[in-house]
Scaffold this active site. Structure first.
Site, PDB file in Angstrom:
ATOM      1  N   THR A  23       6.651  -3.977   1.046  1.00 50.01           N
ATOM      2  CA  THR A  23       7.145  -3.130   1.093  1.00 50.01           C
ATOM      3  C   THR A  23       8.885  -2.711   1.728  1.00 50.01           C
ATOM      4  OG1 THR A  23       6.860  -0.535   1.721  1.00 50.01           O
ATOM      5  CG2 THR A  23       5.673  -3.058   3.377  1.00 50.01           C
ATOM      6  N   ASP A  29       6.372   0.059   7.287  1.00 53.17           N
ATOM      7  CA  ASP A  29       5.531   0.309   7.692  1.00 53.17           C
ATOM      8  C   ASP A  29       4.304   0.224   8.850  1.00 53.17           C
ATOM      9  OD1 ASP A  29       4.885   0.315   5.481  1.00 53.17           O
ATOM     10  OD2 ASP A  29       4.314   2.548   5.426  1.00 53.17           O
ATOM     11  N   ARG A  36       8.744   8.586   3.149  1.00 52.42           N
ATOM     12  CA  ARG A  36       7.923   9.102   2.933  1.00 52.42           C
ATOM     13  C   ARG A  36       6.690   9.580   4.573  1.00 52.42           C
ATOM     14  NH1 ARG A  36       5.802   8.316  -1.969  1.00 52.42           N
ATOM     15  NH2 ARG A  36       7.558   8.870  -3.010  1.00 52.42           N
TER      16      ARG A  36
HETATM   17  P1  ATP Z   1       4.532   0.774  -0.804  1.00 50.59           P
HETATM   18  O1  ATP Z   1       4.523   0.811   0.787  1.00 50.59           O
HETATM   19  O2  ATP Z   1       5.708   0.023  -1.568  1.00 50.59           O
HETATM   20  O3  ATP Z   1       3.733   2.229  -1.570  1.00 50.59           O
HETATM   21  P2  ATP Z   1       1.598   0.130  -0.750  1.00 50.59           P
HETATM   22  O4  ATP Z   1       0.772  -1.147  -1.575  1.00 50.59           O
HETATM   23  O5  ATP Z   1       1.122   1.269  -0.308  1.00 50.59           O
HETATM   24  O6  ATP Z   1       3.255  -0.067  -1.336  1.00 50.59           O
HETATM   25  P3  ATP Z   1      -0.375   2.110  -2.754  1.00 50.59           P
HETATM   26  O7  ATP Z   1       0.208   2.379  -3.803  1.00 50.59           O
HETATM   27  O8  ATP Z   1       0.062   2.430  -1.290  1.00 50.59           O
HETATM   28  O9  ATP Z   1       1.008   1.383  -2.744  1.00 50.59           O
HETATM   29  O10 ATP Z   1      -1.419   1.105  -3.211  1.00 50.59           O
HETATM   30  C1  ATP Z   1      -1.262   0.212  -3.915  1.00 50.59           C
HETATM   31  C2  ATP Z   1      -2.135  -0.362  -4.619  1.00 50.59           C
HETATM   32  O11 ATP Z   1      -2.906  -0.923  -3.822  1.00 50.59           O
HETATM   33  C3  ATP Z   1      -2.796   0.999  -5.720  1.00 50.59           C
HETATM   34  O12 ATP Z   1      -2.964   1.384  -6.421  1.00 50.59           O
HETATM   35  C4  ATP Z   1      -4.608   0.694  -5.479  1.00 50.59           C
HETATM   36  O13 ATP Z   1      -4.856  -0.454  -6.750  1.00 50.59           O
HETATM   37  C5  ATP Z   1      -5.097   0.134  -4.242  1.00 50.59           C
HETATM   38  N1  ATP Z   1      -5.597   0.464  -3.271  1.00 50.59           N
HETATM   39  C6  ATP Z   1      -4.916   1.365  -2.742  1.00 50.59           C
HETATM   40  N2  ATP Z   1      -5.709   2.500  -1.821  1.00 50.59           N
HETATM   41  C7  ATP Z   1      -6.908   1.450  -1.813  1.00 50.59           C
HETATM   42  C8  ATP Z   1      -8.140   1.282  -1.085  1.00 50.59           C
HETATM   43  N3  ATP Z   1      -8.379   2.687  -0.144  1.00 50.59           N
HETATM   44  N4  ATP Z   1      -9.268   0.751  -2.197  1.00 50.59           N
HETATM   45  C9  ATP Z   1      -8.821  -0.154  -2.652  1.00 50.59           C
HETATM   46  N5  ATP Z   1      -7.580  -0.091  -3.136  1.00 50.59           N
HETATM   47  C10 ATP Z   1      -6.825   0.935  -2.884  1.00 50.59           C
END
Ligand code: ATP
Length: 323
Positions: free
Chosen positions: A125, A129, A171
């Site tokens: 990412t 964070d 964000r």
């Molecule tokens: P970035 O930091 O770049 O935003 P991220 O991994 O935090 O990346 P998110 O969109 O928050 O990106 O999460 C990616 C995917 O992980 C989601 O679309 C979902 O499929 C899965 N995910 C997120 N939260 C959960 C949860 N609480 N339980 C199960 N799967 C989850």
């Protein structure tokens, strides 16, 4: 452990390809079969899973984005979605999964682990964070992209004697804004962790103008307590005080693209190989990370429950260098 799969999830980050290459090659060289899941958890549910060989990851190290693509998938958060994902992994005889992504993706990885499926996570990412690692894959490249843009903006700002508001990603976390502000020599850094008043910006720009500076650069994280638009509007309305004319540059998605830096390529390569090793050792529910230049693991539960706080001594450092 005979077959492992790798996927990228959430927002893309430079270095994801170097990570995928490392997982696939390390797995095959340790006698395992390697599979790739396309489009993150969505691909897991849709059974978009294919075997990969050493050649399928040739010549990708230097490319930004992710050859496996990535997606956001709400269905995976449901019991039904999780069950379908595990069914598809079992269908292919996959015994372990490596998930590369941010905190959302690692939460998804944890739900697989808690359902009994072996999984190792890795930090991918640009936000930086996540706990459990000094740097996530993609952060260094994103910083270099922002820095390159700020250097260029400074040149035009000086030529025209302007103030520039440069908006960067973040964000909830001001890491990119803070670090690029320090190393880009910004006059002001606006981050979610440090609320400010609009009049603070006016006073700062005025001070820069009065002290004879030829430019004034304000770097703002998109999640700061006042928007870029609000700052621009305030500075325009108070141009008599501020002195400088103001322009805005929103860097947006260019921060996610580009060829990964040497640092990100090495980090991704080390973490990819470590993820495979930990799965082979029978470990699960952990994230590989880089702490003090050592590859470590931290329980996914801990990563998710304790979000990394921005090191505010770096904010103080920025203030101590004020013009
Ligand atoms: P970035 O930091 O770049 O935003 P991220 O991994 O935090 O990346 P998110 O969109 O928050 O990106 O999460 C990616 C995917 O992980 C989601 O679309 C979902 O499929 C899965 N995910 C997120 N939260 C959960 C949860 N609480 N339980 C199960 N799967 C989850």
């Amino acid at each position: 452990m005979k077959r492992i799969a790798v996927m990228s999830s959430g927002g893309d980050a430079p270095g994801m390809n170097a990570f995928i290459r490392s997982v696939v090659r390390s797995a095959i060289n340790r006698g395992l079969e390697a599979y790739g899941v396309r489009r993150g958890f969505q691909g897991l549910i849709d059974n978009d899973i294919e075997q990969m060989d050493k050649r399928s990851v040739s010549n990708i190290m230097q490319r930004g984005g992710t050859i496996l693509q990535t997606a956001r998938c709400d269905e995976f958060k449901t019991k039904k979605g999780l069950r379908q994902a595990i069914r598809n992994l079992n269908f292919h005889g996959i015994d372990g999964l490596v998930v590369l992504g941010g905190d959302g993706s690692l939460t998804g990885a944890l739900s697989l682990h808690e359902a009994g499926f072996p999984v190792i996570g890795a930090p991918g990412t640009i936000d930086n964070d996540l706990g459990g690692t000094d740097m996530a894959i993609g952060v260094d490249t994103a910083l270099n992209t922002v820095l390159d843009a700020v250097d260029k903006i400074k040149e035009t700002a000086s030529s025209h004697q302007r103030a520039f508001i440069v908006e960067v990603m973040g964000r909830n976390c001001g890491y990119i804004a803070l670090i690029s502000g320090i190393i880009g020599g910004a006059e002001m850094i606006c981050i979610p962790e440090k609320p400010f008043e609009l009049m603070d910006v006016v006073r700062l720009v005025e001070k820069a103008y009065v002290s004879g500076k030829t430019h004034c650069i304000i770097i703002i994280a998109e999640g700061a307590n006042h928007s870029t638009h609000a700052i621009k509007k305030t500075l325009d309305a108070r141009i008599e005080e501020a002195g400088f004319e103001t322009r805005v540059t929103i860097l947006g998605h260019i921060q996610r693209g580009g060829s990964p830096t040497a640092f990100d390529r090495l980090l991704a390569t080390r973490l990819g190989a470590a993820a495979v090793d930990h799965l082979i050792r029978g470990e699960s529910g952990k994230m590989v990370g880089l702490v003090g230049n050592k590859i470590t693991t931290t329980p996914l539960r801990q990563i998710i429950d304790y979000r990394r706080e921005l090191d505010m001594s770096l904010y103080d450092l920025a203030r101590s260098l004020e013009f």
